[in-house]
Structure formats: structure tokens, C-alpha cells
Design an enzyme around this catalytic site. Structure first.
Site, PDB file in Angstrom:
ATOM      1  N   TYR A 140       0.818  -1.218   0.000  1.00  0.00           N
ATOM      2  CA  TYR A 140       0.000   0.000   0.000  1.00  0.00           C
ATOM      3  C   TYR A 140       0.848   1.262   0.000  1.00  0.00           C
ATOM      4  O   TYR A 140       0.434   2.290  -0.537  1.00  0.00           O
ATOM      5  CB  TYR A 140      -0.903   0.033   1.238  1.00  0.00           C
ATOM      6  N   LYS A 194       2.768 -15.394   2.666  1.00  0.00           N
ATOM      7  CA  LYS A 194       2.963 -16.117   1.399  1.00  0.00           C
ATOM      8  C   LYS A 194       4.455 -16.396   1.294  1.00  0.00           C
ATOM      9  O   LYS A 194       5.122 -15.996   0.336  1.00  0.00           O
ATOM     10  CB  LYS A 194       2.425 -15.250   0.239  1.00  0.00           C
TER      11      LYS A 194
END
Ligand code: IPM
Ligand code: MG
Length: 359
Positions: A140, A194
Site C-alpha cells: 500500500y 505467502k
């Protein structure tokens, strides 16, 4: 006296925040809390008024406040603006400016609404999970970012890029928030990453494991984000606290909201290191139903309960607001998004009035 900055924002923001303010005013009138409320502009309405989605006046007021109550920002009217002027930049700007790195998004299924979920009632009945989303880092905010024309295989073409980045200290402070929260709940944290593909989330996992050493009483597990998305709908009750980064947390919290039946029910708190916070429903500005007295104000009203709990340290008042919401649901009062046959369908204002009456 606590200073609250009220920011209605765009779309249904005005309507839902008005109902939440009704609830705070009712508590204020009977002397249960002492507040000073001011209002500010953020998002599309701020762009219209000043050209800036997070104008200086709002910055000044937000920095001076003990807590911010926010409705929602954005809408199709501002979709074609250059990125720095988009309403969402106002929201990201205030989060970053106030250092609100810890986003708490509880997903609780009210027994009265167990049939409102699209999942089978026995999968969601009794669900009570907390998503702890890191809010001021990750892809972000990472630099470099942009769209540029570059040579690709010897040919000029446009390339878009963002940077997924976390520092050790950013990971450690959000992990601590998650472990501390788990201590007050069922003492289990599932960290979502991840790490099989992304280095930044390998570091995430390493630092969460290091931090866990300070919390031997809390059980830590790890899950890859794709599996977590699947497990959330397969068996959501296996989770207690989920901690994850900004991007994965954005996605998983929308998914989790639907376990509860309606995104119109979920509050959130975004906190800094000292208990200052911004409180907002997790849903958006819903421009399609704005101004129609249709929106569900309960997520915003429940956000005021979080405000009372985390920024004003008034657990008693927080629980009264939550109990009032529960009583209203017991009475069969429903906005359209959670309505089912046999229930009483009401609008935004009537729902707010019902909560005040139940207080
Ligand atoms: C949220 C929203 C925001 C986000 C948008 C409006 C910028 O989706 O609060 O989840 O992505 O954080
Ligand atoms: Mg989101």
C-alpha cells in the site's frame, strides 16, 4: 474531556455517522461519558471543498483529537481524478499521518443473524474471530511505485509497479498487538503470509516466530494466504486471532465479514502505539444506496463501542452499546441487508433510534 473528531465522509457516511453520534450523545446526556465533538472533511467531499482529500484543517483537528469516528469515503463521482486526489488517498493519508498501524477487525456472528450468512448456519454459528491487519506498510505504501514507459524485450511499453516491503520493527509491533489481543481471548494466533513465494513475507514469518518467544502462553500457527482464504469459508471457527499484512488483511477481512451475514455489521478500530484511534465500519460508502435511509448503521454504532473501549477506556459504556445492539436484533428490528421474513424492516434512522431506546 475526550476530544472526538467526527468525519462523515461520502455516500452513506453522513447517514450512518449521524446514527452513531446519536448513540454517543445519548450516553453523554446521561453523564456516562464526557466528549467534545468536532467535525472534519475527508475523501471526495474534501476534494470538492478544498481540492485535497485530506485537507490541512482536517489534519490539524485529527492530530489534536483523542479519537476519530469515520463513516466512509469514495464514490464514482471521483473515479477519474488523478491518483493523489482520489478519496482513498485521504483515508490512507490519515491512517499514515496518525500512525494507525494496528487495524482490529472483529468478525462476530450474532446468534440472531446466524441465518443471514450465505454459509450454512452451523458453519458460522457462534463465530468470534479477530483479524489484526497491519495498516501503514506493505505494498500500500511501498516505494517505488508508478506506471512508466520502459523497454521490455526491446520494445517500449507501459509497466506498472508497486513495492511490497516490511521492516522488522513494523512486523514486530503488529505481532505484539496480535499476541496481546489473543491473551485476552482464546490464546491462539494464526499468522498469514505467502512465504513460499515472497521474501518480504518470509521475513514476516521469521519475526512473528521470534516475537512469539515473549508469549509462551499463546499458541502460534502459520498459514499461507491462499489456504487461509479457503479455510475461512471451510471452517472459520478454527481461528481465534489472525494477524497479517495490509494487503492480505484487506482481502481476508472482506471475506470474513460475509461469514457474519452482512458487511453492514462489522466495526473496526485502527490504533497507534498510545491508544489513539480511528473507528470506522469496514464497509465502503455504498453510493448506490446513499441518501435513501437504507444503510445499516450498526457497523458504525459498533465502531463507537470500540472507540469507548480502546480510546476512552470505558469498557462499561462499550458493553452497553453492544448489548443495546443485541437487544434491538432480539426484537426483530432489521435494516434491509439483514432482513428476513417475519422481521421488522426499518431504515437507517429508525435503527439508530431503536439502539438509543435500547440503551
Ligand atoms: C478498507 C478499504 C480501504 C483499504 C480502501 C478504501 C483504501 O478497502 O478499509 O478495507 O484498502 O484499506
Ligand atoms: Mg477493504
Amino acid at each position: 474531556m475526550a476530544k472526538i473528531l467526527v468525519i462523515p465522509g461520502d455516500g452513506i457516511g453522513q447517514e450512518i455517522v449521524a446514527e452513531a453520534v446519536k448513540v454517543l450523545s445519548a450516553l453523554q446526556k446521561e453523564g456516562a461519558i464526557a466528549l467534545e465533538m468536532d467535525t472534519g472533511l475527508l475523501g471526495g467531499c474534501a476534494v470538492d471543498a478544498t481540492g485535497d482529500p485530506y485537507p490541512e484543517e482536517t489534519q490539524r483537528k485529527a492530530r489534536a483529537a483523542d479519537a476519530v469516528l469515520l463513516g466512509a469515503v469514495g464514490g464514482p463521482k471521483w473515479d477519474n481524478l488523478p491518483r493523489p486526489q482520489r478519496p482513498e488517498r485521504g483515508l490512507l493519508g490519515i491512517r499514515k499521518d496518525l500512525n494507525l498501524f494496528a487495524n482490529l477487525r472483529p468478525a462476530v456472528v450474532y446468534p440472531q443473524l446466524a441465518n443471514a450468512s450465505t454459509l450454512k448456519a452451523d458453519v458460522v454459528a457462534g463465530l468470534d474471530i479477530l483479524i489484526v491487519r497491519e495498516l501503514t506498510g506493505d505494498i500500500y505504501f511501498g516505494e517505488p511505485r508508478g506506471i512508466e514507459t520502459r523497454a521490455v524485450n526491446g520494445k517500449q511499453e507501459r509497466v506498472g509497479f508497486n513495492t511490497m516491503i516490511y521492516s522488522e520493527s513494523e512486523i514486530r509491533r503488529i505481532a505484539k498487538v496480535a499476541f496481546d489481543a489473543a491473551r485476552k481471548r482464546n490464546k491462539r494466533v494464526c499468522s498469514v503470509d505467502k512465504m513460499n513465494v515472497l521474501e518480504t513475507t518470509q521475513l514476516w514469518r521469521d519475526v512473528v516466530i521470534e516475537t512469539a518467544k515473549e508469549y509462551p502462553d499463546v499458541e502460534l500457527s502459520h498459514m499461507l494466504v491462499d489456504n487461509a482464504a479457503m479455510q475461512l469459508v471451510r471452517n472459520p471457527k478454527q481461528f481465534d486471532v489472525i494477524v497479517t499484512g495490509n494487503m492480505f488483511g484487506d482481502i481476508l477481512s472482506d471475506e470474513a465479514s460475509m461469514l457474519t451475514g452482512s458487511i453492514g455489521m462489522l466495526p473496526s478500530a485502527s490504533l497507534d502505539e498510545h491508544g489513539k484511534g480511528m473507528y470506522e465500519p469496514i464497509h465502503g460508502s455504498a453510493p448506490d444506496i446513499a441518501g435513501k435511509n437504507l444503510a445499516n448503521p450498526l457497523a458504525t454504532i459498533l465502531s463507537t463501542a470500540m472507540l469507548l473501549r480502546y480510546s476512552l477506556n470505558n469498557e462499561a459504556a462499550a458493553q452497553r452499546v453492544e448489548a443495546a445492539v443485541s437487544r434491538v436484533l432480539d426484537a426483530g428490528v432489521r435494516t434491509a441487508d439483514i432482513w428476513e421474513a417475519g422481521m421488522k424492516k426499518v431504515g437507517t434512522r429508525e435503527m439508530g433510534d431503536a439502539v438509543v431506546a435500547a440503551l
